[in-house]
Design an enzyme around this catalytic site. Structure first.
Site, PDB file in Angstrom:
ATOM      1  N   TYR A  81      19.892  66.362   9.668  1.00 17.46           N
ATOM      2  CA  TYR A  81      21.216  66.260   9.042  1.00 17.46           C
ATOM      3  C   TYR A  81      21.081  66.084   7.527  1.00 17.46           C
ATOM      4  CZ  TYR A  81      25.767  64.488   7.639  1.00 17.46           C
ATOM      5  OH  TYR A  81      26.955  64.312   6.979  1.00 17.46           O
ATOM      6  N   SER A 115      27.169  65.174   1.466  1.00 20.78           N
ATOM      7  CA  SER A 115      27.102  63.773   1.887  1.00 20.78           C
ATOM      8  C   SER A 115      26.165  63.035   0.930  1.00 20.78           C
ATOM      9  CB  SER A 115      26.532  63.706   3.302  1.00 20.78           C
ATOM     10  OG  SER A 115      26.153  62.394   3.633  1.00 20.78           O
TER      11      SER A 115
HETATM   12  N1  NAP Z   1      32.261  60.654   8.443  1.00 23.64           N
HETATM   13  C1  NAP Z   1      31.260  60.380   7.608  1.00 23.64           C
HETATM   14  O1  NAP Z   1      30.773  59.234   7.537  1.00 23.64           O
HETATM   15  C2  NAP Z   1      30.739  61.472   6.700  1.00 23.64           C
HETATM   16  C3  NAP Z   1      29.953  61.086   5.604  1.00 23.64           C
HETATM   17  C4  NAP Z   1      29.453  62.053   4.756  1.00 23.64           C
HETATM   18  C5  NAP Z   1      29.747  63.395   4.988  1.00 23.64           C
HETATM   19  N2  NAP Z   1      30.509  63.754   6.056  1.00 23.64           N
HETATM   20  C6  NAP Z   1      30.760  65.183   6.264  1.00 23.64           C
HETATM   21  O2  NAP Z   1      32.155  65.388   6.318  1.00 23.64           O
HETATM   22  C7  NAP Z   1      32.421  66.579   7.056  1.00 23.64           C
HETATM   23  C8  NAP Z   1      33.549  66.296   8.049  1.00 23.64           C
HETATM   24  O3  NAP Z   1      33.078  65.346   8.983  1.00 23.64           O
HETATM   25  P1  NAP Z   1      34.042  64.245   9.629  1.00 23.64           P
HETATM   26  O4  NAP Z   1      33.550  62.931   9.209  1.00 23.64           O
HETATM   27  O5  NAP Z   1      35.454  64.597   9.425  1.00 23.64           O
HETATM   28  O6  NAP Z   1      33.605  64.419  11.168  1.00 23.64           O
HETATM   29  P2  NAP Z   1      34.448  64.784  12.487  1.00 23.64           P
HETATM   30  O7  NAP Z   1      35.660  63.928  12.596  1.00 23.64           O
HETATM   31  O8  NAP Z   1      33.450  64.748  13.612  1.00 23.64           O
HETATM   32  O9  NAP Z   1      34.911  66.305  12.219  1.00 23.64           O
HETATM   33  C9  NAP Z   1      33.997  67.361  12.279  1.00 23.64           C
HETATM   34  C10 NAP Z   1      34.770  68.668  12.251  1.00 23.64           C
HETATM   35  O10 NAP Z   1      33.799  69.743  12.275  1.00 23.64           O
HETATM   36  C11 NAP Z   1      34.190  70.663  13.274  1.00 23.64           C
HETATM   37  N3  NAP Z   1      33.046  71.338  13.884  1.00 23.64           N
HETATM   38  C12 NAP Z   1      31.893  70.784  14.367  1.00 23.64           C
HETATM   39  N4  NAP Z   1      31.151  71.725  14.953  1.00 23.64           N
HETATM   40  C13 NAP Z   1      31.838  72.901  14.862  1.00 23.64           C
HETATM   41  C14 NAP Z   1      31.601  74.228  15.309  1.00 23.64           C
HETATM   42  N5  NAP Z   1      30.503  74.568  16.003  1.00 23.64           N
HETATM   43  N6  NAP Z   1      32.529  75.169  15.033  1.00 23.64           N
HETATM   44  C15 NAP Z   1      33.659  74.851  14.355  1.00 23.64           C
HETATM   45  N7  NAP Z   1      33.942  73.623  13.911  1.00 23.64           N
HETATM   46  C16 NAP Z   1      33.039  72.653  14.166  1.00 23.64           C
HETATM   47  C17 NAP Z   1      34.913  69.843  14.325  1.00 23.64           C
HETATM   48  O11 NAP Z   1      35.825  70.687  15.046  1.00 23.64           O
HETATM   49  P3  NAP Z   1      35.701  71.089  16.608  1.00 23.64           P
HETATM   50  O12 NAP Z   1      34.838  70.067  17.275  1.00 23.64           O
HETATM   51  O13 NAP Z   1      37.117  71.105  17.090  1.00 23.64           O
HETATM   52  O14 NAP Z   1      35.106  72.446  16.590  1.00 23.64           O
HETATM   53  C18 NAP Z   1      35.662  68.839  13.470  1.00 23.64           C
HETATM   54  O15 NAP Z   1      36.908  69.367  13.063  1.00 23.64           O
HETATM   55  C19 NAP Z   1      31.094  66.988   7.707  1.00 23.64           C
HETATM   56  O16 NAP Z   1      30.530  68.045   6.974  1.00 23.64           O
HETATM   57  C20 NAP Z   1      30.242  65.740   7.579  1.00 23.64           C
HETATM   58  O17 NAP Z   1      28.863  66.053   7.515  1.00 23.64           O
HETATM   59  C21 NAP Z   1      31.018  62.822   6.910  1.00 23.64           C
END
Ligand code: NAP
Length: 272
Positions: free
Chosen positions: A164, A151
């Site tokens: 985080y 990120s």
């Molecule tokens: N969205 C943003 O603004 C942003 C910005 C920078 C970086 N990121 C990074 O991008 C990545 C994806 O995030 P996203 O934005 O797509 O968020 P999201 O829509 O909340 O998706 C998060 C994913 O992680 C999985 N996850 C969370 N806890 C878990 C666990 N204990 N075991 C297995 N799976 C788990 C969730 O699956 P389940 O809940 O079904 O297990 C879900 O599929 C993350 O690493 C996040 O830090 C996001």
């Protein structure tokens, strides 16, 4: 055709065998959607297996094998079970997308320890454990890749997102070092550093008592489709790091040049 270490990296994603963590939502689901027309195997990992099954039904096509694995990545035994299952299927994964992650908004002193533990275990331990366990399999392939989702939060400490941001600093640092270590092995490592993306992340990171944080300016938001398309392009080009969206990349370039003393003034204001 460009050859690196004797391996042809052109069109690497065609017929790739990919494992995507966090495929039940957001960026992970988008990785699955964009890779499905090109990959030959998709291993989709998350806790909400019903979502993975629905995605499988959407993406199914002849020539593509899709496995859905319900795994709690905050549970080391569950991660070990996933690794054992992969070995038993002879899956020969050549692309690992360490995407799953979670945040927690608010002051550290008021945080729930179980939430903090999950963040450390998913964002750091599971990513490291999976990478360690799959490396022999990746190295055995004729060209392989690891894409670690970090990120822009990895570039600086962030009050009210302290743990985080620190977990993502780990991801970026680990990925860069691993990339250097793996030079010459045929396994490339790319770090994806998105800015704000509209997914379920923000809602999942909120606490019932979280103060309303100022939303990032609209111009800094990048659609999930573009973040994923840019990341996959960076993997094929063997780029070390990708920050999707020129405004986000420019802003992080400026932040990187600011002296720490000046940054601290901003951090102190945000912490109040
Ligand atoms: N969205 C943003 O603004 C942003 C910005 C920078 C970086 N990121 C990074 O991008 C990545 C994806 O995030 P996203 O934005 O797509 O968020 P999201 O829509 O909340 O998706 C998060 C994913 O992680 C999985 N996850 C969370 N806890 C878990 C666990 N204990 N075991 C297995 N799976 C788990 C969730 O699956 P389940 O809940 O079904 O297990 C879900 O599929 C993350 O690493 C996040 O830090 C996001």
């Amino acid at each position: 055709m460009p050859l690196r270490n004797g391996v042809n990296f052109m069109n690497f994603l065609d017929h790739c065998k990919v494992l995507i963590t966090g495929a039940s939502s957001g960026l992970g689901m988008e990785f699955a959607r964009q890779l499905a027309p090109r990959a030959s195997t998709l291993v989709l990992v998350a806790r909400r297996v019903e979502r993975l099954e629905a995605l499988r039904r959407d993406l199914e096509r002849p020539g593509l094998t899709i496995h859905c694995r319900q795994t709690d990545l905050s549970d080391r035994a569950d991660v070990a079970e996933l690794v054992a299952w992969l070995a038993s299927t002879g899956a020969e994964i050549n692309f690992l997308v360490n995407n799953a992650g979670l945040g927690d908004r608010g002051r550290f002193e008021n945080s729930d320890w179980e939430r903090v533990r999950q963040m450390l275990d998913v964002n750091i331990s599971a990513l490291t454990q999976l990478t360690h366990a799959l490396l022999p399999m990746l190295k055995a392939q004729a060209g392989a890749a690891i894409l670690n989702v970090s990120s822009v939060a990895s570039f600086l400490p962030i009050p009210k997102l302290a743990v985080y941001a620190a977990t993502k600093a780990y991801v970026s640092s680990f990925s860069e070092a691993l990339r250097a270590e793996l030079r010459g092995t045929g396994v490339r490592v790319t770090t994806l550093c998105p800015g704000p993306v509209d997914t379920e992340f923000g809602e999942a990171a909120s606490r019932p008592t979280s103060p309303d944080l100022v939303s990032p300016p609209e111009g800094l938001r990048v659609p999930a489709q573009k973040v994923v398309a840019d990341a996959l392009c960076a993997v094929e080009k063997d780029r070390a790091r990708i920050i999707p969206g020129w405004r986000v990349a420019l802003m992080m370039g400026v932040v990187a040049m600011l002296p720490m003393a000046l940054l601290r003034c901003g951090l102190n204001r945000r912490a109040r």
